[in-house]
Design a protein around this motif. Structure first.
Motif, PDB file in Angstrom:
ATOM      1  N   THR A   3       0.853  -1.189   0.000  1.00  0.00           N
ATOM      2  CA  THR A   3       0.000   0.000   0.000  1.00  0.00           C
ATOM      3  C   THR A   3       0.889   1.240   0.000  1.00  0.00           C
ATOM      4  O   THR A   3       1.788   1.352   0.832  1.00  0.00           O
ATOM      5  CB  THR A   3      -0.895   0.027   1.249  1.00  0.00           C
ATOM      6  OG1 THR A   3      -1.713  -1.140   1.268  1.00  0.00           O
ATOM      7  CG2 THR A   3      -1.770   1.276   1.259  1.00  0.00           C
ATOM      8  N   PRO A   4       0.686   2.174  -0.923  1.00  0.00           N
ATOM      9  CA  PRO A   4       1.515   3.389  -0.951  1.00  0.00           C
ATOM     10  C   PRO A   4       1.435   4.153   0.370  1.00  0.00           C
ATOM     11  O   PRO A   4       0.374   4.250   0.984  1.00  0.00           O
ATOM     12  CB  PRO A   4       0.907   4.201  -2.103  1.00  0.00           C
ATOM     13  CG  PRO A   4       0.297   3.172  -2.989  1.00  0.00           C
ATOM     14  CD  PRO A   4      -0.247   2.131  -2.062  1.00  0.00           C
ATOM     15  N   ARG A   5       2.556   4.685   0.797  1.00  0.00           N
ATOM     16  CA  ARG A   5       2.632   5.482   2.027  1.00  0.00           C
ATOM     17  C   ARG A   5       3.532   6.683   1.795  1.00  0.00           C
ATOM     18  O   ARG A   5       4.398   6.666   0.906  1.00  0.00           O
ATOM     19  CB  ARG A   5       3.204   4.666   3.191  1.00  0.00           C
ATOM     20  CG  ARG A   5       2.462   3.405   3.560  1.00  0.00           C
ATOM     21  CD  ARG A   5       1.084   3.685   4.150  1.00  0.00           C
ATOM     22  NE  ARG A   5       1.123   4.464   5.364  1.00  0.00           N
ATOM     23  CZ  ARG A   5       1.242   3.941   6.589  1.00  0.00           C
ATOM     24  NH1 ARG A   5       1.392   2.631   6.754  1.00  0.00           N
ATOM     25  NH2 ARG A   5       1.212   4.723   7.667  1.00  0.00           N
ATOM     26  N   LEU A   6       3.405   7.693   2.627  1.00  0.00           N
ATOM     27  CA  LEU A   6       4.300   8.841   2.581  1.00  0.00           C
ATOM     28  C   LEU A   6       4.329   9.574   3.903  1.00  0.00           C
ATOM     29  O   LEU A   6       3.395   9.469   4.708  1.00  0.00           O
ATOM     30  CB  LEU A   6       3.903   9.826   1.481  1.00  0.00           C
ATOM     31  CG  LEU A   6       2.680  10.705   1.763  1.00  0.00           C
ATOM     32  CD1 LEU A   6       2.909  12.118   1.279  1.00  0.00           C
ATOM     33  CD2 LEU A   6       1.459  10.117   1.106  1.00  0.00           C
ATOM     34  N   VAL A  35      -0.021  19.558   0.953  1.00  0.00           N
ATOM     35  CA  VAL A  35       1.001  18.764   0.273  1.00  0.00           C
ATOM     36  C   VAL A  35       0.712  17.274   0.437  1.00  0.00           C
ATOM     37  O   VAL A  35       0.801  16.488  -0.515  1.00  0.00           O
ATOM     38  CB  VAL A  35       2.399  19.093   0.829  1.00  0.00           C
ATOM     39  CG1 VAL A  35       3.450  18.174   0.215  1.00  0.00           C
ATOM     40  CG2 VAL A  35       2.750  20.554   0.563  1.00  0.00           C
ATOM     41  N   ASN A  36       0.340  16.885   1.648  1.00  0.00           N
ATOM     42  CA  ASN A  36       0.058  15.482   1.929  1.00  0.00           C
ATOM     43  C   ASN A  36      -1.100  14.959   1.077  1.00  0.00           C
ATOM     44  O   ASN A  36      -1.018  13.875   0.491  1.00  0.00           O
ATOM     45  CB  ASN A  36      -0.266  15.321   3.414  1.00  0.00           C
ATOM     46  CG  ASN A  36      -0.454  13.875   3.813  1.00  0.00           C
ATOM     47  OD1 ASN A  36       0.492  13.110   3.907  1.00  0.00           O
ATOM     48  ND2 ASN A  36      -1.695  13.494   4.050  1.00  0.00           N
ATOM     49  N   ARG A  37      -2.170  15.738   0.987  1.00  0.00           N
ATOM     50  CA  ARG A  37      -3.343  15.299   0.231  1.00  0.00           C
ATOM     51  C   ARG A  37      -3.056  15.238  -1.259  1.00  0.00           C
ATOM     52  O   ARG A  37      -3.481  14.301  -1.940  1.00  0.00           O
ATOM     53  CB  ARG A  37      -4.508  16.248   0.513  1.00  0.00           C
ATOM     54  CG  ARG A  37      -5.040  16.140   1.933  1.00  0.00           C
ATOM     55  CD  ARG A  37      -5.948  17.283   2.311  1.00  0.00           C
ATOM     56  NE  ARG A  37      -6.358  17.185   3.712  1.00  0.00           N
ATOM     57  CZ  ARG A  37      -6.983  18.151   4.381  1.00  0.00           C
ATOM     58  NH1 ARG A  37      -7.260  19.308   3.773  1.00  0.00           N
ATOM     59  NH2 ARG A  37      -7.310  17.971   5.645  1.00  0.00           N
ATOM     60  N   GLU A  55       7.399  16.069  -6.422  1.00  0.00           N
ATOM     61  CA  GLU A  55       6.314  17.046  -6.543  1.00  0.00           C
ATOM     62  C   GLU A  55       5.926  17.588  -5.177  1.00  0.00           C
ATOM     63  O   GLU A  55       5.623  18.779  -5.030  1.00  0.00           O
ATOM     64  CB  GLU A  55       5.110  16.409  -7.228  1.00  0.00           C
ATOM     65  CG  GLU A  55       3.894  17.317  -7.355  1.00  0.00           C
ATOM     66  CD  GLU A  55       4.147  18.583  -8.166  1.00  0.00           C
ATOM     67  OE1 GLU A  55       3.335  19.530  -8.053  1.00  0.00           O
ATOM     68  OE2 GLU A  55       5.154  18.636  -8.913  1.00  0.00           O
ATOM     69  N   ALA A  56       5.939  16.750  -4.155  1.00  0.00           N
ATOM     70  CA  ALA A  56       5.643  17.217  -2.799  1.00  0.00           C
ATOM     71  C   ALA A  56       6.652  18.276  -2.362  1.00  0.00           C
ATOM     72  O   ALA A  56       6.284  19.328  -1.819  1.00  0.00           O
ATOM     73  CB  ALA A  56       5.660  16.034  -1.828  1.00  0.00           C
ATOM     74  N   VAL A 420      -0.900  15.598  11.558  1.00  0.00           N
ATOM     75  CA  VAL A 420       0.062  16.672  11.407  1.00  0.00           C
ATOM     76  C   VAL A 420       0.477  17.097  12.811  1.00  0.00           C
ATOM     77  O   VAL A 420      -0.373  17.345  13.672  1.00  0.00           O
ATOM     78  CB  VAL A 420      -0.497  17.862  10.595  1.00  0.00           C
ATOM     79  CG1 VAL A 420      -1.755  18.435  11.225  1.00  0.00           C
ATOM     80  CG2 VAL A 420       0.556  18.941  10.429  1.00  0.00           C
ATOM     81  N   MET A 421       1.782  17.137  13.060  1.00  0.00           N
ATOM     82  CA  MET A 421       2.275  17.447  14.394  1.00  0.00           C
ATOM     83  C   MET A 421       3.548  18.277  14.297  1.00  0.00           C
ATOM     84  O   MET A 421       4.229  18.275  13.259  1.00  0.00           O
ATOM     85  CB  MET A 421       2.561  16.163  15.187  1.00  0.00           C
ATOM     86  CG  MET A 421       1.340  15.318  15.487  1.00  0.00           C
ATOM     87  SD  MET A 421       1.714  13.848  16.497  1.00  0.00           S
ATOM     88  CE  MET A 421       2.133  14.619  18.070  1.00  0.00           C
TER      89      MET A 421
END
Length: 436
Positions: A3-6, A35-37, A55-56, A420-421
């Protein structure tokens, strides 16, 4: 297929509620979530780890909130010198490429990516390789993994990347930060209105010298559906650094790393060295600590023998992979080869997870902190953090740790929730009130 993750980071350092108002935190959080979305959507549509990660970072280079691209910090002489890097676990000959000392390339991360991709054909006889010239020809970066200054920016222009005047990177807050850092409290009018006519901070009063401004690197680590991982990293470096200074961001193994390997079960064959039989059994262990050959050959693992016997096919094997991006005091990352060291710990100590290795390097009391010695807590030396992903048995694990006040980071957790932290604990207006 995994499963893709980032996971992404937006800088680390002496961040505290006292210098990061909750409203400002929300501004950073919104940018990181955007950026995450966007990157998550790209991955879902089938984008490669390389395309998604770069791209991010490009999005963050275009956002003056962060210390990279537009809004990067200034050198002591008042210039801008940008750095960026990219590395993949597979698929590209060079595996890693970095660019340094840039002042006219709008998006340094895209230049690092271009060097990596063109490395597939440089010197191979294609148009990128100079028509068969083994050196790579005038249109390529040859076999080089790191290039800087006018040389690489000339390549960038020839490759069609967007070039800008140096004033593009200027923002009011960064300039005031630079001036205050030099002890010049009175901020001179340097043509601000003209230089900052498209600036992010044009409608604000300026920087008061107390509110936190991220000085760390930005980065992104991505795992795609094919199991390839990529790390992309970009920075403006340290505020008021000396011109020509090279940090950890473009240094392979210091501020970034990515690799994969076959993780096999090794079983010793018990083959003895000829001298072993001449030594009393009780002394073999003692002498073997100094003269490892006296222990007897460790021999090839069963899997290694099977590799030869069955035409290189590995049995009882699995692919493991790691990728990391660091942020913080770059010189400390350089001295400790931080990310490569963490990767080696995970690779050559089979029982150790990447999370444990990153904690040992970048966590509280870890190697980065110890490297500062008695300067810890006084100069910013040793401060920083690392984000990463570990892939084991097709399952990805998000990793992050830091030893300083805070590290901006954003990811989607194992339950599919956006996170987000900046601090170790969640930051909210109530938390701020409780601390005050």
């Amino acid at each position: 297929m995994p499963t893709p993750r980032l996971i992404i980071h937006g800088g680390a350092g002496a961040i505290h509620p006292s210098n990061l108002p909750y409203e400002t935190y929300l501004l950073y959080a919104a940018s990181l979530l955007e950026v995450n979305r966007s990157t998550t959507s790209r991955l879902a549509a089938g984008a490669s780890a390389l395309d998604a990660a770069t791209e991010a970072v490009r999005m963050m280079e275009d956002n003056p909130l962060f210390n990279c691209g537009k809004g990067a910090v200034f050198t002591r002489e008042g210039g801008v010198e940008l750095e960026a890097s990219v590395m993949t676990t597979r698929s590209y000959h060079k595996r890693a490429c970095a660019v340094v000392l840039l002042s006219h390339t709008k998006n340094p991360i895209l230049l690092a990516k271009e060097m990596l991709v063109r490395g597939q054909t440089d010197g191979s006889g294609s148009s990128n390789g100079g028509g068969g010239d083994p050196s790579g020809g005038p249109g390529g970066a040859q076999g080089h993994c790191v290039l800087g200054g006018p040389t690489v920016e000339k390549l960038a222009q020839g490759w069609g990347l967007e070039m800008v005047e140096e004033q593009y990177f200027w923002t009011r807050k960064r300039w005031e930060q630079h001036r205050r850092g030099l002890g010049k409290e009175e901020v001179e009018d340097e043509g601000e209105d003209e230089r900052d006519r498209e600036g992010y901070w044009g409608d604000e009063e300026g920087w008061d010298g107390r509110e936190y401004l991220p000085q760390g690197t930005v980065g992104c680590v991505v795992l795609d559906r094919e199991g390839m991982m990529c790390v992309a990293t970009s920075t403006g470096g340290l505020t008021n650094k000396l011109s020509g200074r090279i940090g950890d961001t473009p240094t392979i193994g210091a501020g970034f790393w990515a690799e994969e390997w076959w993780d096999r079960c090794h079983q010793q064959m018990g083959v003895q060295a000829p001298l072993t039989n001449l030594i009393p059994e009780g002394l073999r262990g003692v002498l073997g600590d100094c003269l490892t050959g006296l222990r007897g050959y460790e021999g090839l693992a069963d899997d290694d023998l099977l590799d030869e016997k069955y035409g290189g096919k590995r049995r009882s094997s699995q692919i493991r992979a790691v990728a990391m991006s660091g942020t913080g005091n770059g010189d400390s990352f350089l001295r400790t080869a931080a990310t490569r060291t963490a990767a080696a710990m995970a690779r050559f100590q089979p029982s150790r997870s990447l999370a444990s290795a990153v904690r040992e390097i970048a966590g509280s009391g870890g190697e980065l902190q110890r490297s500062a010695g008695n300067r810890w807590g006084k100069t910013g030396e040793g401060e920083g953090g690392i984000i990463g992903i570990e892939l084991v048995n097709g399952v990805a694990k998000i990793v992050a740790d830091f030893n300083c006040g805070g590290m901006f980071r954003c990811w989607i957790d194992d339950e599919g929730a956006e996170r987000v932290m900046v601090f170790k604990e969640e930051y909210s207006s109530k938390t701020l009130q409780d601390r005050w």
